[in-house]
Design an enzyme around this catalytic site. Structure first.
Site, PDB file in Angstrom:
ATOM      1  N   LYS A  14       0.824  -1.215   0.000  1.00  0.00           N
ATOM      2  CA  LYS A  14       0.000   0.000   0.000  1.00  0.00           C
ATOM      3  C   LYS A  14       0.858   1.265   0.000  1.00  0.00           C
ATOM      4  CE  LYS A  14      -2.468  -0.411   3.781  1.00  0.00           C
ATOM      5  NZ  LYS A  14      -1.850  -1.578   4.404  1.00  0.00           N
ATOM      6  N   ARG A  89      -9.774   0.923   9.352  1.00  0.00           N
ATOM      7  CA  ARG A  89      -9.302  -0.443   9.580  1.00  0.00           C
ATOM      8  C   ARG A  89     -10.340  -1.287  10.301  1.00  0.00           C
ATOM      9  NH1 ARG A  89      -3.455   0.717   9.391  1.00  0.00           N
ATOM     10  NH2 ARG A  89      -2.228  -1.166   9.616  1.00  0.00           N
ATOM     11  N   ARG A 128      11.207  -6.190   5.643  1.00  0.00           N
ATOM     12  CA  ARG A 128      11.098  -4.751   5.352  1.00  0.00           C
ATOM     13  C   ARG A 128      12.061  -3.935   6.210  1.00  0.00           C
ATOM     14  NH1 ARG A 128       5.242  -2.338   4.962  1.00  0.00           N
ATOM     15  NH2 ARG A 128       5.067  -2.951   7.137  1.00  0.00           N
ATOM     16  N   ARG A 161      11.423  -1.453  11.470  1.00  0.00           N
ATOM     17  CA  ARG A 161      10.387  -0.943  12.364  1.00  0.00           C
ATOM     18  C   ARG A 161      10.167  -1.925  13.505  1.00  0.00           C
ATOM     19  NH1 ARG A 161       5.295   0.581   8.634  1.00  0.00           N
ATOM     20  NH2 ARG A 161       4.249  -0.551  10.276  1.00  0.00           N
ATOM     21  N   ARG A 172      -0.143  -8.950  13.269  1.00  0.00           N
ATOM     22  CA  ARG A 172      -0.761  -7.869  12.478  1.00  0.00           C
ATOM     23  C   ARG A 172      -1.614  -8.433  11.351  1.00  0.00           C
ATOM     24  NH1 ARG A 172       4.159  -4.510  10.736  1.00  0.00           N
ATOM     25  NH2 ARG A 172       2.671  -3.143   9.710  1.00  0.00           N
TER      26      ARG A 172
HETATM   27  P1  AMP Z   1       0.664   0.802   9.341  1.00  0.00           P
HETATM   28  O1  AMP Z   1       1.860   1.670   9.181  1.00  0.00           O
HETATM   29  O2  AMP Z   1      -0.526   1.308   8.547  1.00  0.00           O
HETATM   30  O3  AMP Z   1       0.935  -0.645   9.089  1.00  0.00           O
HETATM   31  O4  AMP Z   1       0.210   0.930  10.874  1.00  0.00           O
HETATM   32  C1  AMP Z   1       1.073   0.527  11.919  1.00  0.00           C
HETATM   33  C2  AMP Z   1       0.273   0.337  13.205  1.00  0.00           C
HETATM   34  O5  AMP Z   1      -0.364   1.570  13.562  1.00  0.00           O
HETATM   35  C3  AMP Z   1      -0.859  -0.668  13.127  1.00  0.00           C
HETATM   36  O6  AMP Z   1      -0.409  -2.001  13.339  1.00  0.00           O
HETATM   37  C4  AMP Z   1      -1.758  -0.190  14.257  1.00  0.00           C
HETATM   38  O7  AMP Z   1      -1.245  -0.536  15.528  1.00  0.00           O
HETATM   39  C5  AMP Z   1      -1.639   1.329  14.147  1.00  0.00           C
HETATM   40  N1  AMP Z   1      -2.667   1.880  13.221  1.00  0.00           N
HETATM   41  C6  AMP Z   1      -2.459   2.521  12.034  1.00  0.00           C
HETATM   42  N2  AMP Z   1      -3.623   2.881  11.484  1.00  0.00           N
HETATM   43  C7  AMP Z   1      -4.599   2.463  12.330  1.00  0.00           C
HETATM   44  C8  AMP Z   1      -6.019   2.522  12.309  1.00  0.00           C
HETATM   45  N3  AMP Z   1      -6.685   3.097  11.292  1.00  0.00           N
HETATM   46  N4  AMP Z   1      -6.685   1.986  13.370  1.00  0.00           N
HETATM   47  C9  AMP Z   1      -6.040   1.424  14.399  1.00  0.00           C
HETATM   48  N5  AMP Z   1      -4.717   1.307  14.473  1.00  0.00           N
HETATM   49  C10 AMP Z   1      -3.991   1.826  13.455  1.00  0.00           C
END
Ligand code: AMP
Length: 215
Positions: A14, A89, A128, A161, A172
């Site tokens: 994404k 999400r 990653r 990360r 996740r």
């Molecule tokens: P990402 O970078 O989008 O993979 O997000 C990393 C982490 O941030 C996720 O595993 C969640 O813990 C948190 N996170 C990001 N976006 C959301 C969302 N819309 N709702 C809840 N948690 C989020």
């Protein structure tokens, strides 16, 4: 189409497609994950709360996310459209988004869904690496920097990360399947979903997106 959602499991690519869409169509990508990571780096209260969930690979509670996105969507740079990356999400977040947009006389015009199988996701996420300065992403398997540990783009240090370790990656993906996957049917039911195969090359996925969004 101007207001878009990018939907897909962690590791589906994404972020890479978001970069390309932003570069070509000039709309901002709004990544809730990036907003949380910035808050963590800045040591804010929100960052402290979010970190506890993120480190485990769990979702940050809906009530901490929705207001944040509503505020971000009030900023001027979203007037010509935007791309939501990593939000919504959950169904609760999707319903809240719809309420916020309806109040403003706006709507989501399309949802780009990148579908990718679980094994591939875990492999990609745990490989990653990301530049801690500019955020450019690399992968130990498929896309290494020219000099090990150093960003090609800005010479910044390349790191993993906290939530990209294999154990967290698995969690996740499970959390995604349970809580986010229902959004696929939710948006399909609204006639908004366009599905892309996450196993084809990045450039081919983008070509499909260009067809959808227009040259
Ligand atoms: P990402 O970078 O989008 O993979 O997000 C990393 C982490 O941030 C996720 O595993 C969640 O813990 C948190 N996170 C990001 N976006 C959301 C969302 N819309 N709702 C809840 N948690 C989020």
């Amino acid at each position: 189409m101007k207001n878009l959602i990018l939907l897909g499991p962690p590791g589906s690519g994404k972020g890479t497609q978001a970069e390309r869409i932003t570069a070509k169509y000039g709309i901002p990508a709004i990544s809730t994950g990036d907003i949380f990571r910035k808050n963590i780096a800045d040591g804010t209260e929100l960052g402290k709360k979010a970190k506890a969930y993120m480190d485990k690979g769990e979702l940050v509670p809906d009530e901490l996310v929705v207001g944040l996105v509503a505020d971000r969507l009030s900023e001027d740079d979203t007037k010509g459209g935007y791309l939501l990356d990593g939000f919504p999400r959950t169904i609760v977040q999707a319903d809240a988004l719809e309420r916020v947009l309806t109040e403003r006389g706006e709507r989501i015009d399309g949802v780009i869904y990148i579908n990718t199988p679980r094994d591939e996701l875990i492999r990609r996420i745990s490989g990653r690496r990301v530049c801690e300065v500019c955020g450019k992403t690399y992968n130990t398997g498929s896309f290494a920097p020219k000099v090990a540990g150093v960003c090609d783009h800005c010479d910044g240090k390349i790191v993993q990360r906290n939530d990209d370790t294999e154990a967290t990656a698995k969690n996740r993906v499970d959390v995604y399947n349970e809580q986010t996957m229902p959004l696929v049917d939710y948006y399909r039911g609204k006639g908004l979903l366009s599905e892309f195969d996450g196993m084809i090359p990045v450039g081919d996925i983008f070509t499909g997106i260009e067809k959808l969004l227009g040259e």
